[in-house]
Design a protein around this motif. Structure first.
Motif, PDB file in Angstrom:
ATOM      1  N   CYS A 201       2.501   3.263   9.611  1.00  0.00           N
ATOM      2  CA  CYS A 201       1.091   2.993   9.296  1.00  0.00           C
ATOM      3  C   CYS A 201       0.770   3.397   7.860  1.00  0.00           C
ATOM      4  O   CYS A 201       0.047   2.677   7.143  1.00  0.00           O
ATOM      5  N   ILE A 202       1.287   4.535   7.421  1.00  0.00           N
ATOM      6  CA  ILE A 202       1.051   5.002   6.048  1.00  0.00           C
ATOM      7  C   ILE A 202       1.706   4.059   5.048  1.00  0.00           C
ATOM      8  O   ILE A 202       1.133   3.745   3.992  1.00  0.00           O
ATOM      9  N   ASN A 203       2.910   3.571   5.372  1.00  0.00           N
ATOM     10  CA  ASN A 203       3.568   2.592   4.502  1.00  0.00           C
ATOM     11  C   ASN A 203       2.703   1.353   4.305  1.00  0.00           C
ATOM     12  O   ASN A 203       2.555   0.836   3.190  1.00  0.00           O
ATOM     13  N   LEU A 204       2.134   0.855   5.395  1.00  0.00           N
ATOM     14  CA  LEU A 204       1.303  -0.343   5.324  1.00  0.00           C
ATOM     15  C   LEU A 204       0.064  -0.095   4.468  1.00  0.00           C
ATOM     16  O   LEU A 204      -0.328  -0.929   3.647  1.00  0.00           O
ATOM     17  N   ALA A 205      -0.562   1.074   4.639  1.00  0.00           N
ATOM     18  CA  ALA A 205      -1.783   1.390   3.891  1.00  0.00           C
ATOM     19  C   ALA A 205      -1.521   1.579   2.407  1.00  0.00           C
ATOM     20  O   ALA A 205      -2.371   1.247   1.566  1.00  0.00           O
ATOM     21  N   ALA A 206      -0.336   2.101   2.073  1.00  0.00           N
ATOM     22  CA  ALA A 206      -0.050   2.451   0.676  1.00  0.00           C
ATOM     23  C   ALA A 206       0.775   1.407  -0.059  1.00  0.00           C
ATOM     24  O   ALA A 206       1.033   1.566  -1.263  1.00  0.00           O
ATOM     25  N   ALA A 207       1.186   0.343   0.622  1.00  0.00           N
ATOM     26  CA  ALA A 207       2.164  -0.595   0.053  1.00  0.00           C
ATOM     27  C   ALA A 207       1.720  -1.206  -1.264  1.00  0.00           C
ATOM     28  O   ALA A 207       2.537  -1.396  -2.172  1.00  0.00           O
TER      29      ALA A 207
END
Length: 515
Positions: A201-207
């Motif tokens: 989820c963090i990867n998706l938000a920060a991509a």
């Protein structure tokens, strides 16, 4: 052979001490009572899995972020920009895979040191040490300015994982009531799944943020702080306290986790007796595990299960799921979202395992899941073979990409209720007290070595074997399933101190323990 007499109707045997067979009473030992204290204590210990899961999930997403690749691995971006690249080979970079796999080199050596520390410092203190080391590694990765600093941070993370992966599963098995040891033991894998999902989820938000990769890597401080802070408020396991001659503390810890109204004297006496026998022999543990009577533990707990855990290919999926989904035609956001779906399926399957593991047994879940995982690996290989062409230059449609995601979800589900939690549970169950830390240490060393091999070779295998990579892992899963059916005894509900009985009744292993 001499016997130390005990209750002749209810006995627990601690075998493997030359010249002795020890009878100790187990009447009245708490076998199934679950107290609030034991639940809280096991949750704290299991939360050590957060840092492992977070790292598994975050590294794959970070390695697809253009800003991260531009700063550290620009050659990968150039390959991705090629006019007609082989979709299997876009991310084939040994330097890039070294970023992922360097952690496991450090973890391999840390776990060998941890086997000594677990005995001398205790399980809880080693968890604290691991969490603190992971905090340092997280800070280094978040602030990295070159590849050397990045890999140094990864190695610090590896030391942290080497310590926590050694101590936490042992702690859980020693504290949990025997009747529900399987359910409590899955807690470590459950928190690994939580860590993977949170990282996705963090990867998706920060991509899309230009410094999103720093945020993702540096945020590993949070799960490390959670488990380290929690470990400050729990006592060490009674087994560890007895092993270090802290008998009064062991008694208090046992009363706390078993309940104030429980007679803990039989269990305490059994722990003391086993500890005294282990100390009386005064053998080097790393030599003891090679004795004939420990052949089952050596083969199953230290070699086969940790090796097979990785050769299922699960960490190749965990590390490189975003890379894999991008390679088969999904955009960056879609690939990261698919990884989130995969993580959610994994968590749900671990919950299934917690419910079923002490009811259906370990062997049944391993064999059922093995068949399920083989079918899905072959299915993925067939879809890729039919849609990408032999040279891997064709882009597959979104419909087929979704089909691959569905197949991978069935694969992740099978792993989540079988080899995932069993890797941390079964080896600890089968080791007697005298070699438990050493056996766990060797098992994790093998697991990290296999993880390093998988993480370092998967992208190269994907490039050269293409869809055959999934057939490769499917073949290993077939071997694993046959091994579980023929050579793995059932251990559900058996107290740790009475685990010798499974070897005495097994068609093959009894020749070693009775010889």
């Amino acid at each position: 052979m001499r016997k130390i007499p005990g209750n002749q109707e209810h006995r627990a045997w601690e075998m493997g001490v030359e010249g002795y067979a020890v009878d100790v009473p187990v009447t009245g030992i708490n076998n199934g009572k679950i107290t609030l204290s034991v639940v809280i204590t096991c949750i704290v210990a299991a939360s050590c899995g957060l840092i492992y899961g977070y790292d598994l999930g975050i590294s794959g997403g970070v390695t697809t972020m253009p800003s991260f690749l531009l700063k550290f691995f620009p050659s990968v971006l150039k390959k991705a920009a090629a006019t007609k690249p082989n979709i299997y080979c876009v991310y084939d970079s040994q330097i890039l895979t070294t970023f992922t796999s360097s952690l496991y080199i450090a973890g391999m050596f840390a776990t060998l040191v941890a086997s000594r520390l677990v005995k001398t410092l205790g399980r809880r203190n080693v968890m604290l040490l691991g969490g603190s080391t992971f905090l340092v590694g997280s800070a280094l990765n978040g602030g990295a300015v070159n590849v050397a600093m990045l890999i140094l941070g990864r190695m610090m993370l590896g030391f942290g994982l080497g310590f926590t992966n050694q101590a936490a599963p042992i702690y859980l098995s020693e504290v949990a009531p025997p009747k529900w040891r399987g359910a409590f033991g899955t807690g470590f894998q459950f928190f690994i799944g939580i860590g993977v999902l949170a990282a996705s989820c963090i990867n998706l938000a920060a991509a899309k943020h230009p410094h999103g990769w720093r945020f993702c890597l540096g945020l590993a401080i949070v799960p490390a702080a959670i488990m380290t802070f929690g470990a400050l408020f729990i006592s060490d396991s009674p087994s560890s306290l007895v092993e270090r001659n802290k008998l009064e503390q062991a008694k208090r810890a046992l009363l706390n986790i078993r309940g104030k109204d429980t007679d803990i004297e039989p269990e305490l006496a059994l722990l003391i007796r086993n500890s005294e026998m282990a100390k009386a022999i005064n053998e080097e543990p790393f030599m003891t595990i090679f004795q004939r009577q420990y052949r089952p533990q050596l083969v199953i707990g230290m070699l086969a299960i940790p090796f097979f855990h990785q050769m299922s290919g699960i960490n190749a999926v965990a590390f490189y799921a975003p890379v894999l989904f991008q390679s088969v035609g999904m955009g960056n956001d879609s690939a990261l979202f698919a990884t989130i779906i995969l993580g959610m399926v994994n968590i749900l399957s671990i919950l299934v395992s917690a419910f079923a593991i002490d009811r259906c047994g370990r062997r049944f879940l391993l064999m059922e899941a093995g068949i399920q995982m083989i079918i899905t690996e072959v299915g993925v290989a067939i879809v890729l073979a039919l849609t990408t062409g032999t040279d891997g230059t064709k882009r597959i449609s979104k419909g087929y990409a979704v089909l691959i995601l569905v197949l991978m979800c069935f694969y992740a589900a099978g792993f989540g209720w079988s080899w995932g939690p069993m890797n941390w549970l079964i080896p600890i169950e089968i080791f007697p007290m005298k070699i438990r830390p050493t056996g766990q240490s060797v098992g994790i060393f093998v697991n990290f070595a296999a993880t390093f091999l998988v993480s370092q070779t998967f992208l190269t295998m994907l490039c050269h074997l293409k869809y055959g990579t999934f057939l490769f892992y499917g073949g290993w899963i077939l071997v694993m399933t046959i091994f579980a059916a023929l050579l793995l005894p059932e251990t559900k509900g058996i107290p740790l101190e009475s685990m010798h009985t499974v070897w005495e009744k097994h068609w093959y292993w009894r020749r070693f323990v009775q010889g």
